[in-house]
Design a protein around this motif. Structure first.
Motif, short mmCIF file in Angstrom:
data_model
loop_
_atom_site.label_atom_id
_atom_site.label_comp_id
_atom_site.label_asym_id
_atom_site.label_seq_id
_atom_site.Cartn_x
_atom_site.Cartn_y
_atom_site.Cartn_z
N PRO A 126 0.12 4.63 -1.00
CA PRO A 126 0.64 4.23 0.28
C PRO A 126 1.30 5.16 0.91
CG PRO A 126 1.30 3.15 -1.94
CD PRO A 126 0.52 4.23 -2.32
N THR A 127 1.14 5.03 1.91
CA THR A 127 1.81 5.83 3.14
C THR A 127 3.16 5.89 3.03
OG1 THR A 127 1.85 4.24 4.54
CG2 THR A 127 0.12 5.52 4.81
N LEU A 128 4.01 7.05 3.42
CA LEU A 128 5.31 7.22 3.25
C LEU A 128 6.23 6.47 4.33
CD1 LEU A 128 5.60 10.93 2.08
CD2 LEU A 128 5.48 8.97 0.68
N ASP A 129 7.07 5.78 3.83
CA ASP A 129 8.01 5.19 4.92
C ASP A 129 9.08 6.15 5.45
OD1 ASP A 129 9.98 5.50 2.95
OD2 ASP A 129 10.23 3.38 2.73
N ASP A 130 10.05 5.68 6.42
CA ASP A 130 10.82 6.38 7.17
C ASP A 130 11.71 7.33 6.19
OD1 ASP A 130 9.64 5.75 9.58
OD2 ASP A 130 11.37 4.01 10.02
N GLN A 131 11.94 6.73 4.81
CA GLN A 131 12.91 7.46 4.06
C GLN A 131 11.98 8.55 2.96
OE1 GLN A 131 14.35 3.99 2.51
NE2 GLN A 131 15.97 3.77 4.05
N GLY A 132 10.68 8.83 3.30
CA GLY A 132 9.82 9.40 2.45
C GLY A 132 9.42 8.81 1.29
N SER A 134 6.92 6.06 -1.08
CA SER A 134 5.81 5.20 -1.17
C SER A 134 6.31 3.88 -1.69
CB SER A 134 4.88 6.08 -1.80
OG SER A 134 3.75 5.56 -1.84
N ARG A 135 6.05 2.80 -0.90
CA ARG A 135 6.50 1.54 -1.28
C ARG A 135 5.46 0.62 -1.15
NH1 ARG A 135 12.55 1.62 -0.95
NH2 ARG A 135 12.98 3.63 0.38
N ILE A 136 5.45 -0.39 -2.06
CA ILE A 136 4.40 -1.47 -2.15
C ILE A 136 5.01 -2.85 -1.97
CG2 ILE A 136 2.72 -2.81 -3.37
CD1 ILE A 136 2.00 -0.01 -4.63
N TYR A 137 5.12 -3.59 -0.99
CA TYR A 137 5.80 -4.73 -0.74
C TYR A 137 5.02 -5.86 -1.31
CZ TYR A 137 8.81 -1.85 2.00
OH TYR A 137 9.57 -0.77 2.25
N LEU A 138 5.58 -6.84 -1.78
CA LEU A 138 4.74 -7.99 -2.44
C LEU A 138 4.10 -8.78 -1.66
CD1 LEU A 138 4.05 -9.60 -5.05
CD2 LEU A 138 6.19 -10.70 -4.89
N LYS A 139 4.82 -9.28 -0.21
CA LYS A 139 3.92 -10.17 0.46
C LYS A 139 2.83 -9.47 1.06
CE LYS A 139 8.08 -12.89 1.59
NZ LYS A 139 8.84 -13.52 2.87
N GLU A 140 2.89 -8.20 1.63
CA GLU A 140 1.86 -7.59 2.10
C GLU A 140 0.74 -7.32 0.99
OE1 GLU A 140 2.98 -3.89 3.49
OE2 GLU A 140 4.48 -4.71 4.95
N SER A 141 1.05 -7.13 -0.23
CA SER A 141 0.01 -6.92 -1.20
C SER A 141 -0.62 -8.45 -1.55
CB SER A 141 0.55 -6.57 -2.33
OG SER A 141 1.05 -5.15 -2.12
N LEU A 142 0.07 -9.45 -1.54
CA LEU A 142 -0.64 -10.82 -1.55
C LEU A 142 -1.36 -11.19 -0.33
CD1 LEU A 142 2.42 -12.89 -3.09
CD2 LEU A 142 0.28 -12.19 -4.39
N ALA A 143 -1.02 -10.92 1.03
CA ALA A 143 -1.81 -11.22 2.03
C ALA A 143 -3.19 -10.47 1.76
CB ALA A 143 -0.86 -10.77 3.08
N ARG A 144 -3.00 -9.09 1.41
CA ARG A 144 -4.35 -8.33 1.52
C ARG A 144 -5.24 -8.95 0.30
NH1 ARG A 144 -1.21 -3.72 2.58
NH2 ARG A 144 -0.83 -3.20 0.28
N ALA A 145 -4.54 -9.22 -0.67
CA ALA A 145 -5.56 -10.03 -1.93
C ALA A 145 -6.06 -11.32 -1.44
CB ALA A 145 -4.61 -10.17 -3.11
N LYS A 146 -5.30 -12.13 -0.61
CA LYS A 146 -5.82 -13.13 -0.24
C LYS A 146 -7.04 -13.30 0.90
CE LYS A 146 -1.84 -16.27 -0.95
NZ LYS A 146 -0.82 -17.04 -0.60
N ALA A 147 -6.88 -11.91 1.49
CA ALA A 147 -7.89 -11.69 2.66
C ALA A 147 -9.14 -10.97 2.09
CB ALA A 147 -7.31 -10.87 3.71
N GLY A 148 -9.06 -10.54 0.64
CA GLY A 148 -10.27 -10.00 0.19
C GLY A 148 -10.21 -8.43 0.46
N GLN A 149 -8.92 -7.81 0.58
CA GLN A 149 -9.07 -6.33 1.07
C GLN A 149 -8.17 -5.61 -0.05
OE1 GLN A 149 -6.64 -6.59 4.80
NE2 GLN A 149 -8.50 -7.43 5.92
N LEU A 150 -8.71 -5.95 -1.35
CA LEU A 150 -8.05 -5.08 -2.41
C LEU A 150 -8.75 -3.81 -2.47
CD1 LEU A 150 -7.81 -8.17 -5.18
CD2 LEU A 150 -6.02 -6.92 -3.89
#
Length: 170
Positions: A126-132, A134-150
């Motif tokens: 994952p890309t680095l955020d402003d604090q340097g 690498s974070r994975i957010y649950l809501k974003e991951s679930l949205a990608r999974a539902k859209a078939g973009q795993l």
């Protein structure tokens, strides 16, 4: 009498050697293994698995082969599949990773051959955020999974064959 049998076995094994592409991992044949002795062929840490086998001495099934999970706590980062089902090939993105040859100590004309194919998945962290970080957010991951973009998952395909001539006792 033993020498012609050995030469015939070598002639049978040479075409099998020529048919394989050059693997990523180059290794010598494993030490000869006696029937009934369980031996580890290779570990695949990404799939939390190890490949193991043993010569049985039985003509119907001369070699018993299995992929065994290394630890119940291990979280696989790759899938381990049967090569007969996956049908790995170079044009389809598969890479011939390894070939493991194990001679039968009780039968010089017979060997177990395990072939491992790898299908790499170009997974970027994952890309680095402003604090340097690498974070994975649950809501974003679930949205990608539902859209078939795993993200694609790396795979390993494994096949095992017994090559050479059976012995008189088999």
């Amino acid at each position: 009498m033993r020498l012609p049998t050995l030469l015939l076995a070598a002639a049978v094994a040479v075409p099998a050697l020529a048919a394989d592409p050059t693997p990523e991992i180059t290794r010598d044949p494993a030490p000869a293994q006696a029937p009934g002795v369980l031996h580890i062929l290779r570990a695949i840490p990404e799939a939390c698995a190890r490949l193991q086998g043993e010569f049985t001495g039985d003509a119907a099934q001369p070699y018993r082969f299995a992929a065994v999970r290394t630890s119940p706590n291990c979280r696989p980062r790759a899938r381990l599949v049967d090569a007969a089902k996956a049908k790995p090939s170079l044009p389809a993105g598969w890479i011939f990773n390894d070939v493991i040859r194990v001679p039968n100590a009780a039968c010089a004309t017979q060997q177990a051959v395990v072939r491992v194919w790898r299908h790499a998945a170009d997974v970027a962290p994952p890309t680095l955020d402003d604090q340097g970080r690498s974070r994975i957010y649950l809501k974003e991951s679930l949205a990608r999974a539902k859209a078939g973009q795993l993200a694609p998952i790396p795979m390993y395909a494994v096949s095992m064959q017994v090559e050479g001539l059976p012995c008189n006792g088999d």
